[in-house]
Design an enzyme around this catalytic site. Structure first.
Site, PDB file in Angstrom:
ATOM      1  N   PRO A 139     -10.154  36.793  46.581  1.00 21.95           N
ATOM      2  CG  PRO A 139     -10.852  34.605  47.219  1.00 21.95           C
ATOM      3  CD  PRO A 139      -9.568  35.272  46.894  1.00 21.95           C
ATOM      4  N   GLY A 140     -12.388  39.012  48.209  1.00 24.12           N
ATOM      5  CA  GLY A 140     -12.298  40.178  49.584  1.00 24.12           C
ATOM      6  C   GLY A 140     -11.509  41.473  48.958  1.00 24.12           C
ATOM      7  CD  GLU A 194       3.738  27.704  70.020  1.00 17.70           C
ATOM      8  OE1 GLU A 194       4.363  28.660  69.280  1.00 17.70           O
ATOM      9  OE2 GLU A 194       3.166  26.680  69.472  1.00 17.70           O
ATOM     10  CE  LYS A 248     -12.926  39.371  42.590  1.00 20.88           C
ATOM     11  NZ  LYS A 248     -12.353  39.024  43.937  1.00 20.88           N
TER      12      LYS A 248
END
Length: 734
Positions: free
Chosen positions: A298-299, A519, A302
């Protein structure tokens, strides 16, 4: 005679300015006539209602009028107050008035009080006669003035209903109109008025106009839609297809506006060249491809490439979605397919674009549903129209899908879709060209380095890059800038990939500290593990669903993954959980996503990639099948229970080894981890450059201030190792 193919579609007869073919609807002058007729009928209705207000009108014959109201003995009409004589009718107002009775009186006594005149005749006859005074009767005592006034007050309080006049309408026979005796008898009515101007036209309109209005409505609501049959809004239009006819003038997209898909553009350009000059290919026996299938994530562009085809081709271009063929009634989709190809054959040569063809082209005979459902009938119609006895070589079908694995094999064979054009995610060069295309419509600072942005957005699709430019423009506008700067693009990139920063979210101090150490554990292993992508940014500001994130910078577009790289990613994922366990002697749910991703990588290494020494290069994962996308209902396992146990042991071995190595790295660098965690608690977000200088200078505030002041004062683009954006692994501390 002019060639009709050279005439723009918008100028052809029967084609609207937006390119849609219109069904002839007849003269438009009937619409105002219809509105005027309805308005006149409403006016006449209101006039008739107002003229009869306050009276009850009933129609009687002339004989009934004579027998009811002519008094032969007196030689005059009785019971008539006034009359109006027209040329052919008589309207007489009677002297008797009818009271308006409440539809549901509460009590009979109340109704009797409100209309004393309406008592039955029997009650009037049975009233007792007045008594005569006798000598023996005692005289009644005289009532006082107050007692006499009480009945008057009660009578005054009683509100009698308003009476409505009665009127009769009499049609005068033609044999009586010239009779002098008739008019002499009418002269006995107290108030007689002769109206010389007849009410013929109002009466004719009242009699004929409703019939005309009903006839016009019947024509417009029933006859005309049935004559149009498949016209827009018609009764039988559900079996007609509704493709959008796009002309060259309607779309502004050209091949120059499509970037990052050069091979696909070349294949499509061949088809367009064939349509423009077919003799060039037919000279050596070439045949135009009947179908092109665009396949890609997708994206990737097309549908945009299809718009470019419509802008470049000089032939009619029909665009329709696969979902437009799907209906509740069996046979409707197949009817629409046949109608679509019929329209296309009438305008050959032309192109039909089917977007999301997997909605109707899924594999038949498996999964849910039988062979007679609506979807399969629609697919059968498409197969026949694309390569059947009535096939037209001048109709080219272009389809787009991101699920080619669920399409029916009969649809993919040569002769129907001759070419399968794969449109992948753009590489570095393609991303740079896409950014330049979308940067034309916005104001960019001269110091913006689009190559740096392209390097830092690997695995971004064309749609995501377009969204990045738009988000950067919005961010610059909200900041009050005149143009887009580099920091706007970097912030937009992080927003598109990881979500918007949630600075308004208030976290407990203990949760902030746990997130910071979590983190910091990821960042320490990312810096010290040579087989993973380099560190780009660490933050404890919530983004999307994550409470914090460690972003890594891919150095290049990766098309393959090595075993060392996958093991390094697993070690990085376990860094946060290990840091929590060492410094807090406890673990939280923040590592749930890390554990899920690490387990998935380890299992794919064993089952899909053959990276287990014990099991060898064997694929143990069965082919993924979705039940409602054509997959089988029962997918048997292709290995034994003993092999399944060995797979679990191999996965557990990889996880344990990576966990032990990650724990060793964290324990050997606890001082750096504490320093980095304290810096995160104070500044919340640190770049890779700031992290490196903090470790070398062993200071936080002075380093952060120097780095950020230098970044704002210098307009020269920074080195790629420090400034490229993140698009690699992200660890959300959920």
């Amino acid at each position: 005679m002019a060639d009709e193919s050279k005439i723009p579609e918008s100028e052809k007869p029967g084609v609207s300015p937006n390119g849609r073919r219109e069904i002839p609807r007849g003269p438009r002058g009937l619409r105002p006539i219809l509105l005027v007729s309805i308005l006149m009928a409403m006016v006449l209705f209101v006039f008739n209602y107002v003229s009869n207000a306050g009276r009850i009108v009933r129609s009687i014959s002339y004989q009934e009028f004579r027998s009811s109201y002519w008094d032969h003995s007196a030689g005059k009409y009785k019971g008539i107050a006034r009359a109006e004589v027209y040329e052919s009718e008589l309207i007489a107002d009677l002297t008797d008035e009818l009271p308006i009775v409440e539809p549901f009186p509460a009590k009979k006594e109340d109704a009797a009080k409100q209309s004393p005149e309406a008592k039955p005749a029997d009650e009037k006859k049975t009233e007792e006669p007045p008594k005569t005074e006798s000598s023996d009767a005692k005289p009644e005592p005289e009532k006082s003035e107050a007692a006499k006034s009480e009945p008057a007050k009660e009578k005054a309080k009683t509100v009698l209903p308003v009476a409505r006049k009665q009127s009769v309408r009499v049609s005068i026979p033609t044999s009586v109109i010239g009779d002098r005796i008739f008019f002499d008898q009418l002269a006995t009515i107290p108030e007689l008025r002769y109206v010389p101007t007849s009410g013929l036209w109002p009466m004719l309109l009242l009699q004929i106009l409703p019939i005309i209005v009903l006839g016009v409505l019947f024509y417009f609501l029933l006859i005309r839609p049935l004559r149009g049959q498949g016209g827009p809004g018609g009764v039988l239009s559900f079996g007609r297809s509704r493709p959008r006819l796009i002309s060259k003038e309607m779309t502004k997209v050209r091949f120059d506006d499509v970037a990052g898909a050069e091979e696909a553009k070349e294949e499509v350009a061949e088809v367009i060249e064939f349509l423009k000059n077919p003799e060039k290919f037919q000279h050596i026996g070439g045949r135009i491809p009947r179908g092109l299938l665009f396949v890609g994530p997708p994206g990737t562009g097309k549908t945009l490439l299809a718009k470019a085809i419509a802008g470049e081709a000089d032939v009619p271009f029909y665009s329709i979605s696969g979902s437009d063929f799907v209906e509740m009634f069996v046979g409707v989709g197949a009817s629409r397919v046949r109608d679509l190809f019929r329209q296309a054959k009438e305008n050959t040569p032309c192109i039909i674009f089917l977007d999301e063809v997997d909605a109707v082209g899924r594999r038949r005979g498996s999964g849910m549903g039988g062979g007679h459902d609506e979807r399969e009938q629609t697919l059968n119609a498409i197969l026949v129209e694309m390569d059947g006895f009535d096939t037209n070589d001048q109709v080219i079908v272009i389809a787009a899908t991101n699920r080619p694995d669920v399409l029916d094999p009969a649809l993919l064979r040569p002769g129907r879709f001759d070419r399968e054009i794969v449109i992948n995610l753009p590489d570095l060069k393609g991303r740079m060209e896409i950014l330049r295309v979308h940067a034309r419509s916005v104001k960019m600072s001269p110091d913006v380095d689009l190559e740096r942005v392209a390097r830092g957005t690997p695995m971004f699709s064309g749609a995501e890059l377009a969204s990045l430019i738009n988000e950067a423009a919005i961010h610059a506008t909200m900041a009050g800038k005149k143009w887009i700067e580099q920091e706007d693009l970097e912030e937009a990139r992080d927003k598109v990939r990881f979500g918007r920063e949630k600075r308004s979210q208030i976290m407990d101090e203990h949760d902030r500290k746990v997130t910071a150490y979590h983190e910091a554990g990821h960042a320490i292993i990312t810096r010290l593990c040579p087989d993973v992508e380099p560190l780009h940014k660490v933050t404890i500001i919530p983004r999307g669903m994550a409470l914090g994130a460690t972003m890594m910078l891919p150095e290049k577009d990766r098309y393959t993954m090595t075993r060392r790289h996958l093991l390094g990613e697993i070690q990085v994922l376990f860094g946060g959980r290990i840091a929590e366990q060492i410094f807090f002697d406890d673990i939280s749910t923040g590592a749930s996503n890390d554990i899920e991703r690490a387990t998935d990588i380890a299992r794919r290494m064993v089952c899909d990639f053959g990276m287990s020494d014990a099991l060898g290069p064997i694929r143990y994962t069965s082919k993924e099948q979705h039940l409602y996308l054509g997959g089988e209902m029962h997918s048997p396992r292709e290995f034994s229970e003993a092999t399944a146990e060995q797979i679990d042991i191999a996965v557990r071995k990889i996880i344990d080894e990576c966990y032990a190595e990650a724990e060793q790295i964290v324990r050997n660098n606890t001082e750096d981890l504490v320093l980095l965690a304290e810096a995160l608690l104070k500044h919340e977000t640190l770049s890779a450059e700031e992290v490196t200088k903090i470790f070398s200078a062993r200071s936080v505030d002075a380093v952060i201030k120097a780095v950020r002041n230098g970044r704002h004062s210098s307009k020269t683009p920074a080195g790629p190792e420090n400034s490229a954006p993140a698009a690699g692994a992200v660890d959300p501390a959920v």
